[in-house]
Write a protein that holds these residues in place. Structure first.
Motif, PDB file in Angstrom:
ATOM      1  N   ARG A   1       0.830  -1.197   0.000  1.00 58.38           N
ATOM      2  CA  ARG A   1       0.000   0.000   0.000  1.00 58.38           C
ATOM      3  C   ARG A   1       0.864   1.247   0.000  1.00 58.38           C
ATOM      4  O   ARG A   1       2.007   1.248   0.478  1.00 58.38           O
ATOM      5  CB  ARG A   1      -0.919   0.005   1.231  1.00 58.38           C
ATOM      6  N   THR A   2       0.317   2.341  -0.501  1.00 56.69           N
ATOM      7  CA  THR A   2       1.072   3.591  -0.590  1.00 56.69           C
ATOM      8  C   THR A   2       1.248   4.218   0.778  1.00 56.69           C
ATOM      9  O   THR A   2       0.274   4.452   1.505  1.00 56.69           O
ATOM     10  CB  THR A   2       0.368   4.594  -1.522  1.00 56.69           C
ATOM     11  N   ALA A   3       2.507   4.484   1.119  1.00 56.95           N
ATOM     12  CA  ALA A   3       2.821   5.189   2.358  1.00 56.95           C
ATOM     13  C   ALA A   3       2.942   6.685   2.114  1.00 56.95           C
ATOM     14  O   ALA A   3       2.414   7.503   2.869  1.00 56.95           O
ATOM     15  CB  ALA A   3       4.120   4.649   2.945  1.00 56.95           C
TER      16      ALA A   3
ATOM     17  N   ARG B   1      -8.276   9.856  16.374  1.00 54.27           N
ATOM     18  CA  ARG B   1      -8.965   8.770  15.652  1.00 54.27           C
ATOM     19  C   ARG B   1      -8.295   8.410  14.322  1.00 54.27           C
ATOM     20  O   ARG B   1      -8.973   8.113  13.342  1.00 54.27           O
ATOM     21  CB  ARG B   1     -10.435   9.131  15.392  1.00 54.27           C
ATOM     22  N   PHE B   2      -6.984   8.407  14.288  1.00 55.56           N
ATOM     23  CA  PHE B   2      -6.278   8.014  13.065  1.00 55.56           C
ATOM     24  C   PHE B   2      -6.402   6.524  12.819  1.00 55.56           C
ATOM     25  O   PHE B   2      -6.271   5.716  13.743  1.00 55.56           O
ATOM     26  CB  PHE B   2      -4.792   8.381  13.167  1.00 55.56           C
ATOM     27  N   THR B   3      -6.621   6.134  11.553  1.00 50.94           N
ATOM     28  CA  THR B   3      -6.628   4.732  11.130  1.00 50.94           C
ATOM     29  C   THR B   3      -5.932   4.637   9.779  1.00 50.94           C
ATOM     30  O   THR B   3      -5.632   5.654   9.140  1.00 50.94           O
ATOM     31  CB  THR B   3      -8.057   4.174  10.988  1.00 50.94           C
ATOM     32  N   GLU B   4      -5.729   3.412   9.315  1.00 45.40           N
ATOM     33  CA  GLU B   4      -5.077   3.218   8.026  1.00 45.40           C
ATOM     34  C   GLU B   4      -5.958   3.657   6.862  1.00 45.40           C
ATOM     35  O   GLU B   4      -5.496   3.728   5.725  1.00 45.40           O
ATOM     36  CB  GLU B   4      -4.638   1.766   7.846  1.00 45.40           C
ATOM     37  N   ALA B   5      -7.214   3.978   7.144  1.00 52.49           N
ATOM     38  CA  ALA B   5      -8.095   4.510   6.097  1.00 52.49           C
ATOM     39  C   ALA B   5      -7.857   5.990   5.838  1.00 52.49           C
ATOM     40  O   ALA B   5      -8.390   6.551   4.874  1.00 52.49           O
ATOM     41  CB  ALA B   5      -9.557   4.280   6.486  1.00 52.49           C
ATOM     42  N   ASP B   6      -7.054   6.648   6.677  1.00 54.57           N
ATOM     43  CA  ASP B   6      -6.822   8.082   6.538  1.00 54.57           C
ATOM     44  C   ASP B   6      -5.780   8.396   5.478  1.00 54.57           C
ATOM     45  O   ASP B   6      -4.891   7.582   5.186  1.00 54.57           O
ATOM     46  CB  ASP B   6      -6.365   8.686   7.863  1.00 54.57           C
TER      47      ASP B   6
ATOM     48  N   LYS C   1      -1.836   6.840   4.875  1.00 53.17           N
ATOM     49  CA  LYS C   1      -1.094   7.379   3.739  1.00 53.17           C
ATOM     50  C   LYS C   1      -0.817   8.867   3.972  1.00 53.17           C
ATOM     51  O   LYS C   1      -1.622   9.563   4.602  1.00 53.17           O
ATOM     52  CB  LYS C   1      -1.911   7.192   2.460  1.00 53.17           C
ATOM     53  N   MET C   2       0.317   9.337   3.431  1.00 57.27           N
ATOM     54  CA  MET C   2       0.616  10.765   3.450  1.00 57.27           C
ATOM     55  C   MET C   2       0.774  11.282   2.022  1.00 57.27           C
ATOM     56  O   MET C   2       1.480  10.667   1.221  1.00 57.27           O
ATOM     57  CB  MET C   2       1.899  11.054   4.232  1.00 57.27           C
ATOM     58  N   ILE C   3       0.102  12.396   1.722  1.00 58.78           N
ATOM     59  CA  ILE C   3       0.387  13.158   0.510  1.00 58.78           C
ATOM     60  C   ILE C   3       1.398  14.220   0.923  1.00 58.78           C
ATOM     61  O   ILE C   3       1.116  15.058   1.772  1.00 58.78           O
ATOM     62  CB  ILE C   3      -0.882  13.787  -0.086  1.00 58.78           C
ATOM     63  N   TRP C   4       2.559  14.171   0.313  1.00 59.99           N
ATOM     64  CA  TRP C   4       3.757  14.818   0.840  1.00 59.99           C
ATOM     65  C   TRP C   4       4.103  16.034  -0.009  1.00 59.99           C
ATOM     66  O   TRP C   4       4.701  15.918  -1.076  1.00 59.99           O
ATOM     67  CB  TRP C   4       4.877  13.779   0.787  1.00 59.99           C
ATOM     68  N   LEU C   5       3.696  17.224   0.433  1.00 58.05           N
ATOM     69  CA  LEU C   5       4.035  18.461  -0.265  1.00 58.05           C
ATOM     70  C   LEU C   5       5.336  19.016   0.299  1.00 58.05           C
ATOM     71  O   LEU C   5       5.539  19.016   1.514  1.00 58.05           O
ATOM     72  CB  LEU C   5       2.927  19.498  -0.105  1.00 58.05           C
ATOM     73  N   ARG C   6       6.199  19.510  -0.575  1.00 60.06           N
ATOM     74  CA  ARG C   6       7.482  20.032  -0.100  1.00 60.06           C
ATOM     75  C   ARG C   6       7.304  21.243   0.813  1.00 60.06           C
ATOM     76  O   ARG C   6       8.109  21.489   1.710  1.00 60.06           O
ATOM     77  CB  ARG C   6       8.371  20.417  -1.287  1.00 60.06           C
ATOM     78  N   LYS C   7       6.260  22.009   0.558  1.00 53.72           N
ATOM     79  CA  LYS C   7       5.975  23.181   1.374  1.00 53.72           C
ATOM     80  C   LYS C   7       4.507  23.519   1.176  1.00 53.72           C
ATOM     81  O   LYS C   7       3.816  22.931   0.333  1.00 53.72           O
ATOM     82  CB  LYS C   7       6.848  24.367   0.966  1.00 53.72           C
ATOM     83  N   PHE C   8       4.027  24.469   1.985  1.00 50.78           N
ATOM     84  CA  PHE C   8       2.653  24.921   1.808  1.00 50.78           C
ATOM     85  C   PHE C   8       2.576  25.784   0.558  1.00 50.78           C
ATOM     86  O   PHE C   8       3.262  26.801   0.429  1.00 50.78           O
ATOM     87  CB  PHE C   8       2.167  25.722   3.015  1.00 50.78           C
ATOM     88  N   ASP C   9       1.747  25.373  -0.375  1.00 53.26           N
ATOM     89  CA  ASP C   9       1.407  26.156  -1.552  1.00 53.26           C
ATOM     90  C   ASP C   9      -0.115  26.109  -1.661  1.00 53.26           C
ATOM     91  O   ASP C   9      -0.703  25.036  -1.739  1.00 53.26           O
ATOM     92  CB  ASP C   9       2.056  25.554  -2.805  1.00 53.26           C
ATOM     93  N   ARG C  10      -0.736  27.278  -1.636  1.00 57.67           N
ATOM     94  CA  ARG C  10      -2.197  27.325  -1.568  1.00 57.67           C
ATOM     95  C   ARG C  10      -2.842  26.519  -2.689  1.00 57.67           C
ATOM     96  O   ARG C  10      -3.781  25.743  -2.461  1.00 57.67           O
ATOM     97  CB  ARG C  10      -2.665  28.781  -1.606  1.00 57.67           C
ATOM     98  N   GLU C  11      -2.341  26.690  -3.902  1.00 61.25           N
ATOM     99  CA  GLU C  11      -2.915  25.988  -5.043  1.00 61.25           C
ATOM    100  C   GLU C  11      -2.767  24.476  -4.895  1.00 61.25           C
ATOM    101  O   GLU C  11      -3.703  23.711  -5.158  1.00 61.25           O
ATOM    102  CB  GLU C  11      -2.235  26.471  -6.327  1.00 61.25           C
ATOM    103  N   ASP C  12      -1.583  24.042  -4.462  1.00 59.34           N
ATOM    104  CA  ASP C  12      -1.353  22.603  -4.283  1.00 59.34           C
ATOM    105  C   ASP C  12      -2.258  22.026  -3.211  1.00 59.34           C
ATOM    106  O   ASP C  12      -2.816  20.926  -3.361  1.00 59.34           O
ATOM    107  CB  ASP C  12       0.103  22.345  -3.914  1.00 59.34           C
TER     108      ASP C  12
END
Length: 510
Positions: free
Chosen positions: A19-21, A198-203, A230-241
């Motif tokens: 699964r995607t980490a 309430r974190f689970t692997e569905a998050d 899973k984490m969606i990993w942004l290098r930094k905060f970008d409003r559009e991203d």
């Protein structure tokens, strides 16, 4: 011996390691995808490389790079092998890095290639045996060195009191202090947050924070890793991203600036967050106005919590129940808090005093500063946070300010937050900060530094006149200054030390 934090994390991951980490979006090249298996394999190789380089358990590994999945794997490799992780802000300059490296004496420094000339001089001067580079696109001498490494480093068994990381505090006076955080500190706090929120692997956690800081590295990553999310990993905060990725996420963690930026455009509303289950805020106070506007726009109540480098998270507004704006909620499981007078007496509901905490989350002390460490703890084992607080009749903790921010004017205690809230309520005002400056008659007096809303006007006399209608005279700032923006550090905290220095002569005339 208990399992290391790494062993606890590994045991918490999904059974399906394919699964995607981590998914790291890249507009130009497409996303980089790391499975949990990829993350574990990379971590094992990095730990083996550390051993090949001659590192022994307890040695420090310093990292000054841009955010990347590889940087996270460096941290996990330290946990796996029993090494001590030392993250350094990418923005630190040569003198700052020189001090940290000299103080922590790492056996390995990993830096962004752009920083290698400076770090090379520092490492030579400080006799650091190993310097390697790592760029955010998975290049550099560290990646090359790790590519050919084989062999396993068995996860270290660690006592709860064994050191896992040193994070240097951004103190406003004196040299930074290295907070020693143990496997027990990080594990207990991570599990408390995972369960409370309430974190689970569905998050899916949308991760836009830096990872040189406890918020992004420990709070965010541990919640995900200890639940297999899973984490969606942004290098930094970008409003559009962020707006683009929110529909694929369930949790977002931010500093108040993130939320004000999201609210700055009409394109941010209920639609992109309709299936989100949690927004959290920390590292700096969240204005009640921001809380209310966000709730009106999205239907979500931001969950504000409170922590610090030395303790991890101490309190949190409830997941189920009322999230009160202007408060940081209740103590987390296993954490105790109390409010004490300057004379050491316990204070009751509604009384303002120094906030102290106790629990398995509280750090072991400051690196190589035993005297300073001893000063920060009471005789009965409570840590003095340096924050001024009040606990209301319902048990919610309210932060009034930092003890060092307290203004003593004519012998009276003045708490800046009380004044800031009144100024921030003025329709012309976007935000404010009140600091103490020298005053010939009163010893110290308040100076208000104010940012106005676009197109609005307010002058000093009018602002002070309004405050005089609502505050005792000794609390009213003697001066008010209007600026385009308040100085903030990388985590969004207002740098009041800079304001105190900039306006120190504001009341010279008395």
């Amino acid at each position: 011996m208990s399992p290391s934090l790494y062993t606890l994390i590994e045991a918490s991951l999904p059974a399906d390691r394919a699964r995607t980490a981590i998914e790291a979006p890249d507009r130009s090249r497409g996303p980089r995808i790391w499975s949990f298996s990829d993350l574990l394999d990379t971590t094992a190789r990095y730990a083996a490389l550390f051993v090949r380089l001659g590192l022994s358990r307890g040695d420090r590994v310093a990292l000054q790079t841009e955010k990347s999945p590889e940087a996270l794997a460096v941290y996990l490799a330290c946990l796996r092998g029993g090494f001590v992780f030392l993250p350094m802000n990418i923005a630190y300059r040569a003198d700052e890095v020189d001090y940290l490296v000299g103080n922590a004496e790492p056996a390995l420094v990993i830096c962004d290639p752009s920083l290698e000339p400076v770090l090379s001089e520092v490492c030579t001067r400080r006799a650091v045996p190993n310097l390697l580079t790592l760029d955010p696109d998975a290049g550099g001498s560290f990646i090359d060195a790790a590519a050919g490494v084989t062999g396993e480093v068995e996860p270290a068994e660690c006592a709860a009191d064994d050191l896992a990381a040193i994070l240097y505090t951004s103190g406003t006076t004196g040299k930074p202090k290295g907070a020693m955080l143990t496997h027990g500190n990080l594990a207990s706090n991570g599990l408390a947050l995972r369960d409370s929120w309430r974190f689970t692997e569905a998050d899916t956690l949308l991760h836009a924070l830096p990872i040189f800081h406890a918020h992004g590295l420990f709070v965010a990553c541990h919640c995900a890793l200890l639940s297999g999310a899973k984490m969606i990993w942004l290098r930094k905060f970008d409003r559009e991203d962020v707006i683009r990725e929110l529909p694929r996420s369930t949790v977002f963690m931010g500093v108040p600036t993130f939320y004000t930026r999201l609210l700055s455009g009409e394109d941010f509303s209920h639609a992109p967050v309709s299936h989100m289950r949690l927004f959290t805020s920390g590292s700096a106070p969240l204005l009640a106005e921001t809380f209310e506007e966000f709730r009106a726009r999205t239907g979500h109540a931001i969950l504000e919590r409170y922590g610090m480098t030395e303790t991890g998270m101490n309190t949190s507004n409830p997941y189920d129940g009322e999230r009160r704006p202007g408060t940081v909620g209740f103590p987390l499981p296993g954490v105790e808090v109390r409010v004490m007078s300057d004379e050491g007496a316990a204070l009751g509901a509604g009384e303002v005093g120094g906030l102290q905490v106790r629990g398995p989350n509280v750090f072991r002390g400051y690196w190589r500063m035993p005297e300073k460490s001893a000063e920060e703890f009471t005789s009965d084992g409570w840590f003095r946070t340096g924050d001024v607080a009040m606990i209301d009749a319902d048990g919610y903790v309210h932060l009034v300010g930092r003890a060092k921010d307290l203004i003593i004017s004519g012998g009276f205690n003045v708490y800046p937050k009380e004044i800031e809230e009144l100024i921030d309520d003025m329709p012309e005002v976007l935000e404010s900060a009140v600091v103490g400056v020298p005053h010939a008659d009163f010893g110290e007096a308040g100076a208000a530094v104010v940012v106005l809303r676009a197109g609005r006007h307010l002058d000093e006399a009018a602002l002070i006149a309004r405050l005089k209608d609502k505050l005792a005279n000794y609390k009213v700032p003697k001066r008010a200054f209007f600026v385009e923006g308040l100085p903030r550090n990388t985590m969004g905290k207002v740098q009041k030390n800079l304001l105190r220095e900039n306006y120190r002569n504001a009341c010279e005339a008395g």
